[in-house]
Motif scaffolding. Structure first.
Motif, mmCIF file in Angstrom:
data_model
loop_
_atom_site.group_PDB
_atom_site.id
_atom_site.type_symbol
_atom_site.label_atom_id
_atom_site.label_comp_id
_atom_site.label_asym_id
_atom_site.label_seq_id
_atom_site.Cartn_x
_atom_site.Cartn_y
_atom_site.Cartn_z
ATOM 1 N N LEU A 88 24.139 59.714 10.538
ATOM 2 C CA LEU A 88 23.583 59.536 9.414
ATOM 3 C C LEU A 88 22.952 58.168 9.301
ATOM 4 N N LYS A 89 23.221 57.257 10.035
ATOM 5 C CA LYS A 89 22.553 55.980 10.161
ATOM 6 C C LYS A 89 21.193 56.318 10.614
ATOM 7 N N ALA A 137 13.857 57.953 7.775
ATOM 8 C CA ALA A 137 13.319 58.362 7.030
ATOM 9 C C ALA A 137 13.100 56.843 6.061
ATOM 10 N N GLY A 138 13.711 55.952 6.375
ATOM 11 C CA GLY A 138 13.424 54.626 5.556
ATOM 12 C C GLY A 138 14.059 54.514 4.155
ATOM 13 N N SER A 139 15.031 55.176 3.782
ATOM 14 C CA SER A 139 15.737 55.251 2.606
ATOM 15 C C SER A 139 16.989 56.131 2.661
ATOM 16 N N PHE A 171 17.006 64.350 5.644
ATOM 17 C CA PHE A 171 16.856 64.696 7.197
ATOM 18 C C PHE A 171 18.578 65.200 7.687
ATOM 19 N N TYR A 172 19.638 64.654 6.919
ATOM 20 C CA TYR A 172 21.089 64.770 7.312
ATOM 21 C C TYR A 172 21.002 66.606 7.244
ATOM 22 N N ALA A 219 20.957 65.713 -1.476
ATOM 23 C CA ALA A 219 20.878 64.305 -1.950
ATOM 24 C C ALA A 219 21.463 63.937 -3.060
ATOM 25 N N ALA A 220 21.069 64.773 -4.021
ATOM 26 C CA ALA A 220 21.578 64.232 -5.562
ATOM 27 C C ALA A 220 23.067 64.351 -5.623
ATOM 28 N N LYS A 221 23.354 65.563 -4.950
ATOM 29 C CA LYS A 221 25.118 65.501 -5.042
ATOM 30 C C LYS A 221 25.747 64.517 -4.357
ATOM 31 N N VAL A 222 25.344 64.188 -3.162
ATOM 32 C CA VAL A 222 25.847 62.930 -2.398
ATOM 33 C C VAL A 222 25.579 61.801 -3.152
#
Length: 272
Positions: free
Chosen positions: A191-192, A198-200, A207-208, A221-224
């Motif tokens: 994840l890191k 990605a830069g964000s 990406f994950y 992404a929105a859910k996470v």
């Protein structure tokens, strides 16, 4: 002295002799037992291999006796393998997160406490927000350490074990993907890497989930990030309502001509 008196005196003499003899025998017996114990202790101290063998034999005998009595085979060190801890031993902030996640995802607070503590330690080492790690874990597997997606992503953080097998080498091999702590550490590392690439955080989550080269990630992404925000509030001591988890729609499989570049494949986790 009458015959009766002589008889009584003789009986007393015999009784005294018997008592004295019994005392001497007992005394000598205890002395011999003490010497035997002392020599045994000295021998076991000087010969550690004998001590170890004796301990193994004794434990084996005790286990056999336990099995005969209860019908259960026991392992004294089994508790050391359990990924669990007492939530009351956690700092207040972490305990709040553990209890909240336990209620929301119907998972016992003890294993969740161990995962929360590990997420905080891993986050501190990797400079990654621990509540983000936990949010990814929640969305990916609902805290099921044996989860597997249709594309082979495995464990708590649904890491593609085949793609990231090198990261499991330090944990003994790919089977460590099903060890909660190992999977958490590997997932956090990947994840890191995704966030750095990605830069964000939002881009890293894309990406994950394996949607780096897609227009949309199916709402992943929105859910996470929403779960992350809730966990931050819980950690801050704010009341947060329970929202039942819902599955994330997987991003559409890209067409062959839109496949991700080779250099990006190693950084992708899965296309859940």
């Amino acid at each position: 002295m009458t015959a009766t008196n002589r008889l009584a005196k003789g009986i007393r003499t015999v009784a005294n002799d018997i008592a004295q003899g019994f005392f001497e025998i007992s005394h000598n017996g205890f002395a011999l037992l003490g010497l035997a114990v002392m020599f045994a202790i000295i021998t076991l101290t000087v010969r550690p291999e004998l001590r170890k063998e004796t301990e193994v034999r004794l434990m084996g005998w005790l286990q056999d006796r336990h099995i005969q009595a209860t019908g259960l085979e026991v392992e004294a060190d089994a508790v050391e393998r359990a990924t669990a801890s007492n939530p009351q031993d956690l700092p207040k902030q972490q305990a709040a997160v553990a209890y909240w996640l336990s209620k929301k995802y119907n998972v016992a607070p003890e294993p969740l406490s161990a995962l929360v503590a590990e997420a905080y330690e891993t986050g501190q080492r990797s400079k990654l927000d621990p509540t983000l790690i936990l949010a990814v874990m929640a969305v990916e597997s609902g805290f099921n350490p044996f989860a597997q997606s249709h594309v082979g992503a495995q464990g708590l953080m649904q890491v593609m074990t085949k793609v990231h097998s090198d990261k499991y080498e330090g944990f003994g091999g790919k089977m460590a993907a099903f060890d909660p702590v190992s999977n958490l550490r590997v997932g956090a590392k990947v994840l890191k890497e995704c966030i750095a690439r990605a830069g964000s955080i939002e881009g890293g989550l894309k990406f994950y989930v394996g949607a780096a080269n897609m227009e949309a990630d199916g709402g992943y992404a929105a859910k996470v990030l929403a779960e992350h925000a809730r966990l931050l509030s819980v950690a801050a001591g704010k009341p947060v309502p329970m929202i039942a988890p819902t599955p994330v729609k997987a991003p559409a499989t890209p067409a062959p001509d839109a496949a991700p570049a080779v250099e990006n494949v190693a950084s992708l986790i899965h296309s859940s």
